[in-house]
Design a protein around this motif. Structure first.
Motif, PDB file in Angstrom:
ATOM      1  N   VAL A   1       0.835  -1.206   0.000  1.00  0.00           N
ATOM      2  CA  VAL A   1       0.000   0.000   0.000  1.00  0.00           C
ATOM      3  C   VAL A   1       0.868   1.253   0.000  1.00  0.00           C
ATOM      4  O   VAL A   1       0.601   2.209  -0.740  1.00  0.00           O
TER       5      VAL A   1
ATOM      6  N   GLY B   1       2.283   1.949  -3.374  1.00  0.00           N
ATOM      7  CA  GLY B   1       1.326   2.033  -4.482  1.00  0.00           C
ATOM      8  C   GLY B   1       1.469   0.875  -5.445  1.00  0.00           C
ATOM      9  O   GLY B   1       1.342   1.051  -6.658  1.00  0.00           O
ATOM     10  N   GLY B   2       1.713  -0.310  -4.906  1.00  0.00           N
ATOM     11  CA  GLY B   2       1.902  -1.499  -5.732  1.00  0.00           C
ATOM     12  C   GLY B   2       0.600  -2.156  -6.137  1.00  0.00           C
ATOM     13  O   GLY B   2      -0.497  -1.601  -5.950  1.00  0.00           O
ATOM     14  N   SER B   3       0.723  -3.358  -6.656  1.00  0.00           N
ATOM     15  CA  SER B   3      -0.450  -4.089  -7.133  1.00  0.00           C
ATOM     16  C   SER B   3      -0.150  -5.576  -7.149  1.00  0.00           C
ATOM     17  O   SER B   3       1.001  -6.001  -6.964  1.00  0.00           O
TER      18      SER B   3
ATOM     19  N   GLU C   1      -5.206  -7.068 -12.914  1.00  0.00           N
ATOM     20  CA  GLU C   1      -4.338  -6.362 -11.979  1.00  0.00           C
ATOM     21  C   GLU C   1      -5.206  -5.627 -10.959  1.00  0.00           C
ATOM     22  O   GLU C   1      -6.172  -4.962 -11.320  1.00  0.00           O
ATOM     23  N   ILE C   2      -4.838  -5.758  -9.686  1.00  0.00           N
ATOM     24  CA  ILE C   2      -5.603  -5.137  -8.610  1.00  0.00           C
ATOM     25  C   ILE C   2      -4.663  -4.240  -7.820  1.00  0.00           C
ATOM     26  O   ILE C   2      -3.654  -4.696  -7.275  1.00  0.00           O
ATOM     27  N   ALA C   3      -4.977  -2.958  -7.752  1.00  0.00           N
ATOM     28  CA  ALA C   3      -4.170  -2.013  -6.986  1.00  0.00           C
ATOM     29  C   ALA C   3      -4.222  -2.364  -5.507  1.00  0.00           C
ATOM     30  O   ALA C   3      -5.234  -2.861  -4.998  1.00  0.00           O
ATOM     31  N   ALA C   4      -3.117  -2.074  -4.796  1.00  0.00           N
ATOM     32  CA  ALA C   4      -3.018  -2.455  -3.392  1.00  0.00           C
ATOM     33  C   ALA C   4      -4.162  -1.890  -2.560  1.00  0.00           C
ATOM     34  O   ALA C   4      -4.737  -2.594  -1.718  1.00  0.00           O
ATOM     35  N   GLU C   5      -4.515  -0.638  -2.774  1.00  0.00           N
ATOM     36  CA  GLU C   5      -5.562  -0.024  -1.953  1.00  0.00           C
ATOM     37  C   GLU C   5      -6.940  -0.602  -2.238  1.00  0.00           C
ATOM     38  O   GLU C   5      -7.863  -0.429  -1.436  1.00  0.00           O
ATOM     39  N   ASP C   6      -7.104  -1.285  -3.374  1.00  0.00           N
ATOM     40  CA  ASP C   6      -8.357  -1.977  -3.677  1.00  0.00           C
ATOM     41  C   ASP C   6      -8.297  -3.443  -3.241  1.00  0.00           C
ATOM     42  O   ASP C   6      -9.338  -4.067  -3.023  1.00  0.00           O
TER      43      ASP C   6
ATOM     44  N   ARG D   1       3.644  -6.656  -7.440  1.00  0.00           N
ATOM     45  CA  ARG D   1       4.495  -5.654  -8.069  1.00  0.00           C
ATOM     46  C   ARG D   1       4.738  -4.514  -7.088  1.00  0.00           C
ATOM     47  O   ARG D   1       3.802  -3.827  -6.669  1.00  0.00           O
TER      48      ARG D   1
END
Length: 292
Positions: free
Chosen positions: A129, A132-134, A145-150, A170
């Motif tokens: 988080v 800003g990874g994924s 691909e899923i962003a860390a905050e999601d 990532r």
């Protein structure tokens, strides 16, 4: 204690692994097993099928490039911690890894497994988080691909569907010239964090903040970005009043209730202390360019 009865499969392709998961709603992925197997022994987890992915082709290795660090699903914590190329691109990774459990567990446990477990007091979800990874999840419909905050949604709950496997994580690189810092408060070294705080910070030639990211674990039902504090610190010279304002803006993020070993009030005090220390440490590294 002994686990409940379960079936076991060890596929060698990602397609077969996904097919097995899709065919049983109570099937779970087994990677390092450092969290899952104890949970099964305590009957806190009761899967009908373990899909062991350690033999699946393409799920090993660390790739380091200009866009950051890609960690495949079967990479152990210790592999990532000791990778010299990772240290050069993002020394924050190694700093965080030293707080993850103990060396025997880091030797067996996987980075992606920790992310998928989604413990809100764990260090690796916070790191993803903060940077800003994924993650890349693969299921019957293909990859997404899923962003860390999601990805982190609630306590031990992520956006990964039951029939998906997270095949890689990532971690972006640090911005050029940025300083970094991470520390946590624990009952004992190696325990989950009571509160943990990470900071990535860049300064201009006048010592004013040109960019900052703050994140915390242990204070809510998921790792959280402290965006209100970031907004207050941007553009400042990090004076005492600036830090006081950032801390005050962060305290409402503490939503974990009182528990046996720690109160919410203690978490708020620890959060404020760590924010001040990590911002100062990251700023010092940004000024000097040191890796210490």
């Amino acid at each position: 204690m002994k686990p409940p009865i379960f079936d076991y499969q060890a596929p060698v392709t990602i397609a077969d692994a996904v097919r097995l998961l899709a065919g049983d709603a109570d099937a779970v992925v087994l990677a390092g097993g450092q969290t899952l197997l104890p949970a099964m022994n305590f009957r806190a987890a009761n899967p009908t099928l373990l899909v062991d992915i350690q033999h699946v082709a393409g799920l090993r290795g660390i790739a380091v490039g200009d866009d950051g660090v890609v960690v495949k699903a079967m990479v152990r914590h210790r592999e990532l911690e000791l990778d010299a190329a990772v240290l050069r691109v993002n020394p924050l990774v190694a700093e965080v890894m030293q707080h993850v459990a103990h060396i025997p567990i880091r030797t067996r446990g996987t980075v992606v497994g920790s992310l998928c477990h989604g413990d809100p007091s764990a260090e690796m979800p916070l790191l993803l988080v903060l940077l800003g990874g994924s993650v890349i999840a693969q299921g019957p419909a293909g990859q997404r691909e899923i962003a860390a905050e999601d990805f982190f949604q609630s306590f031990l709950t992520t956006a990964r569907r039951q029939d998906e496997i997270v095949v890689e994580a990532r971690f972006p690189p640090l911005p050029p010239g940025a300083g970094w810092a991470f520390d946590e408060v624990t009952r004992r070294h190696g325990d989950y964090a009571i509160v943990g705080v990470g900071c990535v910070l860049a300064l201009d030639d006048d010592g004013r903040v040109t960019g900052v990211r703050l994140a915390a674990c242990g204070i809510a039902d998921r790792p959280v970005r402290l965006k209100a504090a970031e907004a207050l610190l941007n553009g400042t010279a990090l004076g005492v009043s600036d830090l006081d304002a950032a801390v005050a803006a962060s305290l409402p993020a503490v939503t974990q209730p009182d528990e046996m070993h720690v109160s919410a009030s203690y978490r708020r005090r620890a959060l404020g202390t760590l924010i001040r220390r990590m911002v100062a440490k990251a700023a010092q590294r940004a000024r000097t360019g040191t890796m210490q």
